[in-house]
Design a protein around this motif. Structure first.
Motif, mmCIF file in Angstrom:
data_model
loop_
_atom_site.group_PDB
_atom_site.id
_atom_site.type_symbol
_atom_site.label_atom_id
_atom_site.label_comp_id
_atom_site.label_asym_id
_atom_site.label_seq_id
_atom_site.Cartn_x
_atom_site.Cartn_y
_atom_site.Cartn_z
ATOM 1 N N TYR A 3 0.689 -1.258 -0.130
ATOM 2 C CA TYR A 3 -0.166 -0.292 0.261
ATOM 3 C C TYR A 3 0.612 1.299 0.325
ATOM 4 O O TYR A 3 0.250 2.412 -0.168
ATOM 5 N N ALA A 4 2.161 1.109 0.400
ATOM 6 C CA ALA A 4 3.345 2.891 0.258
ATOM 7 C C ALA A 4 3.747 2.173 -0.990
ATOM 8 O O ALA A 4 4.025 4.003 -1.479
ATOM 9 N N LEU A 156 -10.491 -3.367 -0.607
ATOM 10 C CA LEU A 156 -9.121 -2.818 0.758
ATOM 11 C C LEU A 156 -8.981 -1.590 -0.134
ATOM 12 O O LEU A 156 -8.597 -0.732 0.950
ATOM 13 N N VAL A 157 -8.419 -1.172 -1.089
ATOM 14 C CA VAL A 157 -7.679 0.033 -1.041
ATOM 15 C C VAL A 157 -8.909 1.498 -1.342
ATOM 16 O O VAL A 157 -8.062 2.266 -0.662
ATOM 17 N N ALA A 162 -10.320 5.936 2.006
ATOM 18 C CA ALA A 162 -11.177 6.094 3.377
ATOM 19 C C ALA A 162 -10.207 6.849 4.413
ATOM 20 O O ALA A 162 -10.540 7.522 4.989
ATOM 21 N N PHE A 163 -9.465 6.348 5.027
ATOM 22 C CA PHE A 163 -9.096 5.893 5.926
ATOM 23 C C PHE A 163 -8.330 7.427 5.877
ATOM 24 O O PHE A 163 -8.046 8.222 7.183
ATOM 25 N N LYS A 164 -7.654 7.692 4.804
ATOM 26 C CA LYS A 164 -6.522 8.421 4.804
ATOM 27 C C LYS A 164 -7.661 9.581 4.676
ATOM 28 O O LYS A 164 -7.338 11.120 5.111
ATOM 29 N N ALA A 165 -8.068 9.831 3.863
ATOM 30 C CA ALA A 165 -9.302 11.308 3.744
ATOM 31 C C ALA A 165 -9.518 11.914 5.494
ATOM 32 O O ALA A 165 -9.956 13.149 5.389
ATOM 33 N N ARG A 166 -10.257 10.783 6.743
ATOM 34 C CA ARG A 166 -10.760 10.592 7.191
ATOM 35 C C ARG A 166 -9.761 11.134 8.582
ATOM 36 O O ARG A 166 -9.430 11.751 9.461
ATOM 37 N N SER A 167 -8.097 10.209 8.694
ATOM 38 C CA SER A 167 -7.500 10.662 9.037
ATOM 39 C C SER A 167 -6.001 10.712 8.822
ATOM 40 O O SER A 167 -4.984 9.870 8.558
ATOM 41 N N HIS A 214 -6.986 0.396 11.306
ATOM 42 C CA HIS A 214 -7.305 1.308 11.116
ATOM 43 C C HIS A 214 -7.929 2.068 10.041
ATOM 44 O O HIS A 214 -9.042 2.532 9.968
ATOM 45 N N ALA A 215 -7.661 0.768 8.796
ATOM 46 C CA ALA A 215 -9.085 1.399 7.948
ATOM 47 C C ALA A 215 -9.969 0.044 8.111
ATOM 48 O O ALA A 215 -11.215 0.504 6.874
ATOM 49 N N SER A 216 -10.516 -0.478 8.969
ATOM 50 C CA SER A 216 -11.257 -1.505 8.812
ATOM 51 C C SER A 216 -11.010 -2.068 8.263
ATOM 52 O O SER A 216 -12.240 -2.269 7.427
ATOM 53 N N ALA A 217 -9.685 -2.923 7.481
ATOM 54 C CA ALA A 217 -9.947 -3.542 6.259
ATOM 55 C C ALA A 217 -8.793 -4.916 6.695
ATOM 56 O O ALA A 217 -8.419 -4.893 7.145
#
Length: 293
Positions: A3-4, A156-157, A162-167, A214-217
């Motif tokens: 993911y990085a 998954l992506v 969504a995690f990036k957008a909220r946190s 963190h991403a609930s994934a």
């Protein structure tokens, strides 16, 4: 790098000897979104059965392999090419663009693996992808495991985005750790250090576990987590490949897995795939068969 990689971390990717066959003398049974995005006037027939187990995809990058094989076959026919070198110079960039268009992003490293073959380090470079060849460190044992549960990379992506957008701050911290692990893995390849590669993959496993929480994934499945705990007792690691969530996992160790760990693979329903790493990439074959493109 997993993911990085879209954040410009290095990806280490290796091709396996499961090929897509493309043949321009036959009409396609199916037109994939990636081939459609290439905007060619026609598409060849293809056989991707080697990348499936019955009705399940194995998670070995079949969409990229189908695209690269299809474009390779079309370019070879259009230009009357007989040499692999001439063919390769006209396929990679269009394939990368088409794959990203169809998938609304993506790193493109599976396209690079399908095209180049071997084992490579790939890094995002603007809209392009920088690629260089590396060698697998000596003294390592690899086992490619299929979970039997196909994962949805897009889902998954999407959760990670969504995690990036909220946190964004927390996301940045997780990506920093994953990027450091990816850079350590790249360094281990350059130095040929099996020990350092195993250590870097353990760091990546921790980073992917953290990202999933963190991403609930479900990036690191419960099965992979249990296998990783057992592998750690044998100076080895089990880690998801690509987006995780099922599909493919890798055992990487200083020795072959013990009988007990092999039994654990079976107990967790992770099938050992008969594949070779560092396989040949895109190439022409006189007679299409499951061993050529």
């Amino acid at each position: 790098g997993a993911y990085a990689v879209p954040e410009k971390a290095p990806a280490v990717v290796t091709a396996v000897n499961r090929y897509v066959v493309a043949d321009t003398s036959r009409s396609p049974d199916l037109l994939t979104p990636e081939v459609k995005a290439a905007r060619k006037e026609k598409a060849p027939w293809f056989d991707a059965s080697a990348l499936r187990s019955g009705d399940k995809k194995l998670g070995l990058g079949s969409s990229a392999a189908i695209l690269v094989a299809s474009l390779g076959a079309l370019v070879a026919e259009e230009r009357g090419l007989k040499e692999d070198v001439a063919l390769r110079s006209a396929v990679f960039d269009p394939a990368l663009v088409a794959h990203r268009t169809a998938q609304a992003g993506g790193s493109g490293v599976d396209v690079a693996a399908s095209f180049h073959g071997g084992t490579i380090v790939a890094v995002r470079n603007g809209s392009g992808l920088g690629v260089r060849a590396v060698e697998l460190p000596e003294g390592l044992h690899f086992v490619v495991l299929f979970a039997g549960v196909p994962a949805s990379t897009q889902e998954l992506v999407g959760r990670v985005r969504a995690f990036k957008a909220r946190s964004p701050h927390e996301y940045g911290g997780v990506m920093e750790n994953l990027t450091a692990a990816a850079e350590d893995a790249e360094r281990a390849f350059d130095e040929g250090s099996a020990t350092d590669l195993i250590r870097a993959l353990r760091d990546q496993l921790r980073g992917l576990t953290d990202l999933g929480e963190h991403a609930s994934a479900r990036i690191v499945t419960r099965e992979v987590a249990r296998l990783a705990d057992l592998a750690a007792e044998e100076d080895a690691v089990v880690v998801p490949a690509g987006a995780g969530g099922g599909d493919i996992a890798l055992y990487v160790g200083a020795a072959a897995p013990s009988a007990g760990l092999l039994a654990a693979f079976d107990a967790e329903r992770h099938v050992r795939l008969d594949v070779e790493l560092g396989a040949r990439g895109l190439h022409l074959a006189d007679t299409p068969s499951p061993s050529g493109v």
